[in-house]
Design a protein around this motif. Structure first.
Motif, PDB file in Angstrom:
ATOM      1  N   GLN A 210       0.763  -1.248  -0.021  1.00  0.00           N
ATOM      2  CA  GLN A 210      -0.027   0.065   0.028  1.00  0.00           C
ATOM      3  C   GLN A 210       0.758   1.210  -0.076  1.00  0.00           C
ATOM      4  OE1 GLN A 210      -2.684   0.042   3.237  1.00  0.00           O
ATOM      5  NE2 GLN A 210      -3.283  -2.154   2.899  1.00  0.00           N
ATOM      6  N   PHE A 211       1.974   1.276   0.754  1.00  0.00           N
ATOM      7  CA  PHE A 211       2.827   2.447   0.889  1.00  0.00           C
ATOM      8  C   PHE A 211       3.606   2.515  -0.279  1.00  0.00           C
ATOM      9  CE2 PHE A 211       7.005   4.276   2.019  1.00  0.00           C
ATOM     10  CZ  PHE A 211       6.423   5.549   2.583  1.00  0.00           C
ATOM     11  N   THR A 212       4.306   1.524  -0.825  1.00  0.00           N
ATOM     12  CA  THR A 212       5.057   1.678  -2.043  1.00  0.00           C
ATOM     13  C   THR A 212       4.340   1.987  -3.487  1.00  0.00           C
ATOM     14  OG1 THR A 212       5.241  -0.728  -2.326  1.00  0.00           O
ATOM     15  CG2 THR A 212       6.838   0.288  -1.035  1.00  0.00           C
ATOM     16  N   ARG A 213       3.395   1.481  -3.597  1.00  0.00           N
ATOM     17  CA  ARG A 213       2.523   1.379  -4.737  1.00  0.00           C
ATOM     18  C   ARG A 213       1.592   2.589  -4.782  1.00  0.00           C
ATOM     19  NH1 ARG A 213       5.147  -0.489  -8.872  1.00  0.00           N
ATOM     20  NH2 ARG A 213       3.074  -1.007  -9.822  1.00  0.00           N
ATOM     21  N   ILE A 214       0.775   2.959  -3.729  1.00  0.00           N
ATOM     22  CA  ILE A 214      -0.171   3.891  -3.648  1.00  0.00           C
ATOM     23  C   ILE A 214       0.016   4.947  -3.027  1.00  0.00           C
ATOM     24  CG2 ILE A 214      -2.611   4.163  -2.912  1.00  0.00           C
ATOM     25  CD1 ILE A 214      -3.180   1.186  -3.471  1.00  0.00           C
ATOM     26  N   VAL A 215       0.554   5.053  -1.889  1.00  0.00           N
ATOM     27  CA  VAL A 215       0.726   6.202  -1.072  1.00  0.00           C
ATOM     28  C   VAL A 215       1.751   7.203  -1.434  1.00  0.00           C
ATOM     29  CG1 VAL A 215       0.953   7.302   1.435  1.00  0.00           C
ATOM     30  CG2 VAL A 215      -0.461   5.129   0.866  1.00  0.00           C
ATOM     31  N   LEU A 216       2.966   6.398  -1.358  1.00  0.00           N
ATOM     32  CA  LEU A 216       4.234   7.100  -1.744  1.00  0.00           C
ATOM     33  C   LEU A 216       4.243   7.712  -3.090  1.00  0.00           C
ATOM     34  CD1 LEU A 216       7.146   7.653  -0.780  1.00  0.00           C
ATOM     35  CD2 LEU A 216       8.027   5.677  -1.785  1.00  0.00           C
ATOM     36  N   PRO A 217       3.604   7.260  -4.174  1.00  0.00           N
ATOM     37  CA  PRO A 217       3.936   7.969  -5.397  1.00  0.00           C
ATOM     38  C   PRO A 217       3.186   9.000  -5.512  1.00  0.00           C
ATOM     39  CG  PRO A 217       3.514   5.627  -5.922  1.00  0.00           C
ATOM     40  CD  PRO A 217       3.274   5.820  -4.509  1.00  0.00           C
ATOM     41  N   GLN A 218       2.055   9.231  -4.670  1.00  0.00           N
ATOM     42  CA  GLN A 218       1.417  10.460  -4.335  1.00  0.00           C
ATOM     43  C   GLN A 218       1.768  11.545  -3.622  1.00  0.00           C
ATOM     44  OE1 GLN A 218      -3.122   9.956  -4.330  1.00  0.00           O
ATOM     45  NE2 GLN A 218      -2.877   7.751  -3.973  1.00  0.00           N
ATOM     46  N   ALA A 219       2.604  10.918  -2.520  1.00  0.00           N
ATOM     47  CA  ALA A 219       3.230  11.929  -1.528  1.00  0.00           C
ATOM     48  C   ALA A 219       4.570  12.642  -2.096  1.00  0.00           C
ATOM     49  CB  ALA A 219       3.501  11.155  -0.401  1.00  0.00           C
ATOM     50  N   LEU A 220       4.997  11.760  -3.147  1.00  0.00           N
ATOM     51  CA  LEU A 220       6.160  12.310  -3.959  1.00  0.00           C
ATOM     52  C   LEU A 220       6.032  13.690  -4.332  1.00  0.00           C
ATOM     53  CD1 LEU A 220       7.996   9.148  -5.114  1.00  0.00           C
ATOM     54  CD2 LEU A 220       8.678  10.665  -3.222  1.00  0.00           C
ATOM     55  N   ARG A 221       4.652  13.838  -5.144  1.00  0.00           N
ATOM     56  CA  ARG A 221       4.189  15.311  -5.732  1.00  0.00           C
ATOM     57  C   ARG A 221       4.535  16.182  -5.012  1.00  0.00           C
ATOM     58  NH1 ARG A 221      -1.239  12.743  -7.792  1.00  0.00           N
ATOM     59  NH2 ARG A 221      -0.258  11.203  -9.565  1.00  0.00           N
ATOM     60  N   SER A 222       4.398  16.134  -3.470  1.00  0.00           N
ATOM     61  CA  SER A 222       4.331  17.061  -2.557  1.00  0.00           C
ATOM     62  C   SER A 222       5.897  17.052  -2.041  1.00  0.00           C
ATOM     63  CB  SER A 222       3.172  16.992  -1.571  1.00  0.00           C
ATOM     64  OG  SER A 222       3.592  17.906  -0.366  1.00  0.00           O
ATOM     65  N   ILE A 223       6.450  16.053  -1.942  1.00  0.00           N
ATOM     66  CA  ILE A 223       7.643  15.799  -1.194  1.00  0.00           C
ATOM     67  C   ILE A 223       8.819  16.340  -2.027  1.00  0.00           C
ATOM     68  CG2 ILE A 223       9.635  14.274  -0.374  1.00  0.00           C
ATOM     69  CD1 ILE A 223       7.259  12.386   0.509  1.00  0.00           C
ATOM     70  N   THR A 224       8.553  16.304  -3.436  1.00  0.00           N
ATOM     71  CA  THR A 224       9.699  16.600  -4.279  1.00  0.00           C
ATOM     72  C   THR A 224      10.152  18.078  -4.259  1.00  0.00           C
ATOM     73  OG1 THR A 224       9.336  14.732  -5.894  1.00  0.00           O
ATOM     74  CG2 THR A 224      10.464  16.620  -6.789  1.00  0.00           C
ATOM     75  N   PRO A 225       9.062  19.078  -4.711  1.00  0.00           N
ATOM     76  CA  PRO A 225       9.719  20.572  -4.629  1.00  0.00           C
ATOM     77  C   PRO A 225      10.195  20.907  -3.183  1.00  0.00           C
ATOM     78  CG  PRO A 225       7.377  20.207  -4.777  1.00  0.00           C
ATOM     79  CD  PRO A 225       7.788  18.861  -4.946  1.00  0.00           C
ATOM     80  N   ASN A 226       9.537  20.502  -2.191  1.00  0.00           N
ATOM     81  CA  ASN A 226       9.962  21.032  -0.871  1.00  0.00           C
ATOM     82  C   ASN A 226      11.452  20.345  -0.534  1.00  0.00           C
ATOM     83  OD1 ASN A 226       7.587  22.223  -0.194  1.00  0.00           O
ATOM     84  ND2 ASN A 226       6.622  20.391   0.349  1.00  0.00           N
ATOM     85  N   TYR A 227      11.623  19.142  -0.915  1.00  0.00           N
ATOM     86  CA  TYR A 227      12.892  18.377  -0.592  1.00  0.00           C
ATOM     87  C   TYR A 227      13.930  19.108  -1.232  1.00  0.00           C
ATOM     88  CZ  TYR A 227      16.453  15.478   0.986  1.00  0.00           C
ATOM     89  OH  TYR A 227      17.612  14.828   1.266  1.00  0.00           O
ATOM     90  N   VAL A 228      13.617  19.289  -2.583  1.00  0.00           N
ATOM     91  CA  VAL A 228      14.935  19.904  -3.380  1.00  0.00           C
ATOM     92  C   VAL A 228      15.083  21.288  -3.175  1.00  0.00           C
ATOM     93  CG1 VAL A 228      15.237  20.740  -5.947  1.00  0.00           C
ATOM     94  CG2 VAL A 228      14.080  18.899  -5.648  1.00  0.00           C
ATOM     95  N   ASN A 229      14.145  22.016  -2.388  1.00  0.00           N
ATOM     96  CA  ASN A 229      14.350  23.321  -1.804  1.00  0.00           C
ATOM     97  C   ASN A 229      15.370  23.210  -0.642  1.00  0.00           C
ATOM     98  OD1 ASN A 229      12.982  25.211  -3.282  1.00  0.00           O
ATOM     99  ND2 ASN A 229      11.135  24.686  -2.091  1.00  0.00           N
ATOM    100  N   GLN A 230      15.076  22.187   0.023  1.00  0.00           N
ATOM    101  CA  GLN A 230      16.116  21.615   1.178  1.00  0.00           C
ATOM    102  C   GLN A 230      17.590  21.311   0.634  1.00  0.00           C
ATOM    103  OE1 GLN A 230      14.177  22.552   4.277  1.00  0.00           O
ATOM    104  NE2 GLN A 230      16.085  21.352   4.833  1.00  0.00           N
TER     105      GLN A 230
END
Length: 326
Positions: A210-230
């Protein structure tokens, strides 16, 4: 005999017939005038021209010395150290941040408390204090050991041999980065709609799937820009490792500036340009990663810079053809 109303109006005085209107495709639409926009654009162009003129003509910048120092081996060696520290710290920080974020959402109160305390502590202490504290860590603990608490030690390490300048820099930056990355990852996980979790559970999938196939791909849309700022902040924070005796890009420039005091300004310009190049490269990677994870979330993917240039050129040619046809 009285005259009937309307009989005095002759054919010569009749209103002229309306001219036939042009077809819609031949009519030219006048754009809305925006004088404020033109004035603001002119002011900005004047300011930019003044800045460019000052950079080009002020002899204090010593652009000939800038060209001399830009690719010197001392500067490039410092640049490699900066890249190495940034890459290792980013990897360490990302791993630590994911673990802390998962611990923060764990059902164990101990894991939640430890994760919250770690994040609170390292977000509250300045990075330079963490680095200097780790640099002097050998004064507090001469040896590090693994064993039973308050009991015998199985393995012991000499702390002074383990804590090299590179190790101190990577661990210090990684510990600090993990605290911020944990909040970025946790925020991304919380941004996934609760219905997605419930739908994944209803399918009977294991929690890891559930985490790797459903939750994480959607969460990465929010994580990516914020983490690149980091990451951009991390690249700039590597300049602090100079204070733990590690000669990165800023440290090399600072050392050369002490040896050649007359070249301090061109040396600082060299460091500035290299940091601009590094952060720009990270921003380009961020654009394409965001574009990749935007698949399925938007109807059309955002255009690449090359696609934007082609579209602008096509629109410009079409406008020229319309102007010539009028």
């Amino acid at each position: 005999m009285s005259q009937l109303p309307g009989a005095a109006v002759s054919l010569a005085e009749a209103p002229p017939a309306a001219e036939p209107s042009k077809p819609l495709d031949a009519q030219r639409v006048q754009p809305l005038r925006r004088p404020g926009r033109w004035i603001a654009t002119a002011v900005v162009l004047v300011v930019v021209a003044q800045i460019a003129h000052g950079l080009a003509t002020n002899p204090f910048y010593q652009w000939d010395r800038f060209r001399y120092w830009f690719l010197r081996p001392t500067v490039l060696d410092g640049l490699l150290v900066t890249l190495e520290v940034a890459a290792l710290s980013a990897l360490l920080g990302l791993i630590g941040g994911v673990l802390l974020a998962l611990a923060r959402q764990s059902g164990s109160p101990v894991l939640r408390a430890v994760s919250w305390t770690y994040t609170w502590l390292f977000r509250s202490v300045p990075l330079i204090v963490v680095l200097i504290f780790l640099y002097n860590f050998s004064a507090l603990y001469k040896t590090l050991s693994l064993g039973i608490p308050f009991g015998p030690a199985f393995v012991s390490f000499d702390e002074s041999k383990l804590a090299t300048d590179m190790t101190v820099a990577v661990i210090g930056l990684g510990l600090n980065e993990a605290a911020y990355a944990a909040e970025v990852v946790r925020g991304g996980l919380l941004s996934v709609d609760q219905g997605q979790h419930e739908a994944a559970a209803a399918l009977g999938l294991p929690r890891a799937r559930q985490f790797t196939r459903i939750v994480l791909p959607q969460a990465l849309r929010s994580i990516t820009p914020n983490y690149v700022n980091q990451l951009i902040g991390l690249v700039k924070s590597t300049s602090l490792v100079f204070y733990v005796s590690l000669l990165d890009l800023f440290g090399s420039v600072q050392t050369m500036g002490s040896t050649y005091p007359g070249d301090i300004v061109p040396l600082l310009l060299v460091a500035t340009v290299w940091y601009l190049i590094l952060t720009s490269a990270v921003s380009v990677v961020q654009f394409y990663v965001e574009r990749y994870f935007a698949r399925g979330a938007t109807r059309t993917l955002p255009p690449t810079p090359l696609q934007k240039a082609r579209a602008g050129l096509t629109a410009f040619r079409a406008r020229l053809r319309r102007e010539a046809a009028v």
